[in-house]
Design a protein around this motif. Sequence first.
Motif, mmCIF file in Angstrom:
data_model
loop_
_atom_site.group_PDB
_atom_site.id
_atom_site.type_symbol
_atom_site.label_atom_id
_atom_site.label_comp_id
_atom_site.label_asym_id
_atom_site.label_seq_id
_atom_site.Cartn_x
_atom_site.Cartn_y
_atom_site.Cartn_z
ATOM 1 N N MET A 1 12.061 3.512 -34.041
ATOM 2 C CA MET A 1 12.023 4.727 -33.215
ATOM 3 C C MET A 1 13.402 4.981 -32.613
ATOM 4 N N GLN A 2 13.996 6.138 -32.932
ATOM 5 C CA GLN A 2 15.324 6.458 -32.421
ATOM 6 C C GLN A 2 15.303 6.861 -30.958
ATOM 7 N N PHE A 3 14.252 7.593 -30.558
ATOM 8 C CA PHE A 3 14.202 8.088 -29.186
ATOM 9 C C PHE A 3 13.349 7.159 -28.324
ATOM 10 N N THR A 4 13.953 6.027 -27.995
ATOM 11 C CA THR A 4 13.320 5.060 -27.107
ATOM 12 C C THR A 4 13.424 5.559 -25.676
ATOM 13 N N ALA A 5 12.729 4.898 -24.768
ATOM 14 C CA ALA A 5 12.803 5.269 -23.356
ATOM 15 C C ALA A 5 14.243 5.201 -22.856
ATOM 16 N N LYS A 6 14.955 4.173 -23.270
ATOM 17 C CA LYS A 6 16.343 4.011 -22.835
ATOM 18 C C LYS A 6 17.203 5.168 -23.332
ATOM 19 N N THR A 7 17.003 5.559 -24.594
ATOM 20 C CA THR A 7 17.792 6.646 -25.168
ATOM 21 C C THR A 7 17.480 7.978 -24.497
ATOM 22 N N VAL A 8 16.189 8.282 -24.332
ATOM 23 C CA VAL A 8 15.786 9.542 -23.711
ATOM 24 C C VAL A 8 16.293 9.620 -22.272
ATOM 25 N N ASN A 9 16.139 8.537 -21.522
ATOM 26 C CA ASN A 9 16.616 8.519 -20.141
ATOM 27 C C ASN A 9 18.113 8.772 -20.064
ATOM 28 N N LYS A 10 18.851 8.161 -20.967
ATOM 29 C CA LYS A 10 20.308 8.323 -20.978
ATOM 30 C C LYS A 10 20.698 9.757 -21.333
ATOM 31 N N LEU B 1 19.086 12.414 -20.803
ATOM 32 C CA LEU B 1 18.716 13.339 -19.737
ATOM 33 C C LEU B 1 19.366 12.999 -18.398
ATOM 34 N N GLY B 2 20.020 11.846 -18.333
ATOM 35 C CA GLY B 2 20.710 11.459 -17.111
ATOM 36 C C GLY B 2 19.795 11.011 -15.997
ATOM 37 N N VAL B 3 18.719 10.291 -16.359
ATOM 38 C CA VAL B 3 17.821 9.745 -15.344
ATOM 39 C C VAL B 3 17.762 8.229 -15.507
ATOM 40 N N ASP B 4 17.334 7.539 -14.452
ATOM 41 C CA ASP B 4 17.299 6.084 -14.517
ATOM 42 C C ASP B 4 15.900 5.512 -14.739
ATOM 43 N N GLU B 5 14.858 6.348 -14.586
ATOM 44 C CA GLU B 5 13.495 5.878 -14.798
ATOM 45 C C GLU B 5 12.677 6.938 -15.527
ATOM 46 N N SER B 6 11.751 6.493 -16.374
ATOM 47 C CA SER B 6 11.011 7.400 -17.238
ATOM 48 C C SER B 6 10.130 8.392 -16.490
ATOM 49 N N PHE B 7 9.641 8.030 -15.306
ATOM 50 C CA PHE B 7 8.759 8.953 -14.590
ATOM 51 C C PHE B 7 9.496 10.217 -14.148
ATOM 52 N N LYS B 8 10.832 10.168 -14.144
ATOM 53 C CA LYS B 8 11.635 11.320 -13.744
ATOM 54 C C LYS B 8 11.897 12.287 -14.900
ATOM 55 N N GLU C 1 5.395 5.931 -22.896
ATOM 56 C CA GLU C 1 5.964 6.130 -21.565
ATOM 57 C C GLU C 1 5.280 7.189 -20.701
ATOM 58 N N GLN C 2 4.664 8.206 -21.316
ATOM 59 C CA GLN C 2 4.220 9.342 -20.529
ATOM 60 C C GLN C 2 2.725 9.675 -20.639
ATOM 61 N N ALA C 3 2.057 9.235 -21.680
ATOM 62 C CA ALA C 3 0.675 9.659 -21.920
ATOM 63 C C ALA C 3 -0.252 9.273 -20.765
ATOM 64 N N GLU C 4 -1.112 10.217 -20.371
ATOM 65 C CA GLU C 4 -2.088 9.994 -19.306
ATOM 66 C C GLU C 4 -3.445 9.710 -19.955
ATOM 67 N N ARG C 5 -3.556 8.526 -20.532
ATOM 68 C CA ARG C 5 -4.751 8.203 -21.323
ATOM 69 C C ARG C 5 -5.997 8.039 -20.462
#
Length: 215
Positions: A1-10, A12-19, A60-64
Amino acid sequence: MQFTAKTVNKLLGVDESFKVPTKLMELLQDTKEREAMFRRFLDVSTDVSFDWFHEYFQTEQAERKSKKQDFTPNTVARVLNELVGSNPHTYYEIAAGSGGIMISRWNYDRECDPVNKHDKGFLSHPIFTYDPRNYWYQVEELSDRAYPFLIFNMAIRGMNGVAIQCNSLTREAKRAYFIRNDSDNYLGFSEVIEIPKNKIFAKEFDVTWKRELRG
């Protein structure tokens, strides 16, 4: 997976996924920032034929638990679009999530251009005849977390359509955005335009605008 949480956060310029959803929505509404963001993501991958965020969102985001969210695999999305016959000009989906099935349909539209009849001539190939303005994608999604990803996926692909944040059963709507690519650019981005919460659009989309609580 290319778009990991770390990659997406970087990106978008955020430090945590909930943001991420809030930041993503903020960037989408600013033309300069939106297009700069799209280019950063395209530096990571230019393959827009599928939903980049499928695995990321589920992790990271799904509200299961609260919303029973589970996302359609890309392979199943392709099969669904092949099985369902519909008007080649328009696409409508409720509970669209981040847009995986919609993207599969869009990819078919741009590769096959079903609006136009093609012969075997070189210049009749869909890459020369496809015009984003010939296709309309109308999607609905309730989740505050998924909705920004849905708009992102429409706009980066140059779609035309509308994304409505609403309960598709009760028709109560929180907001809606017009996604517009007013050109024949095969690789163009779309504008993201907020739709007024008035009676005209409520009737057009068959929704009731949700009242905002004021302090």
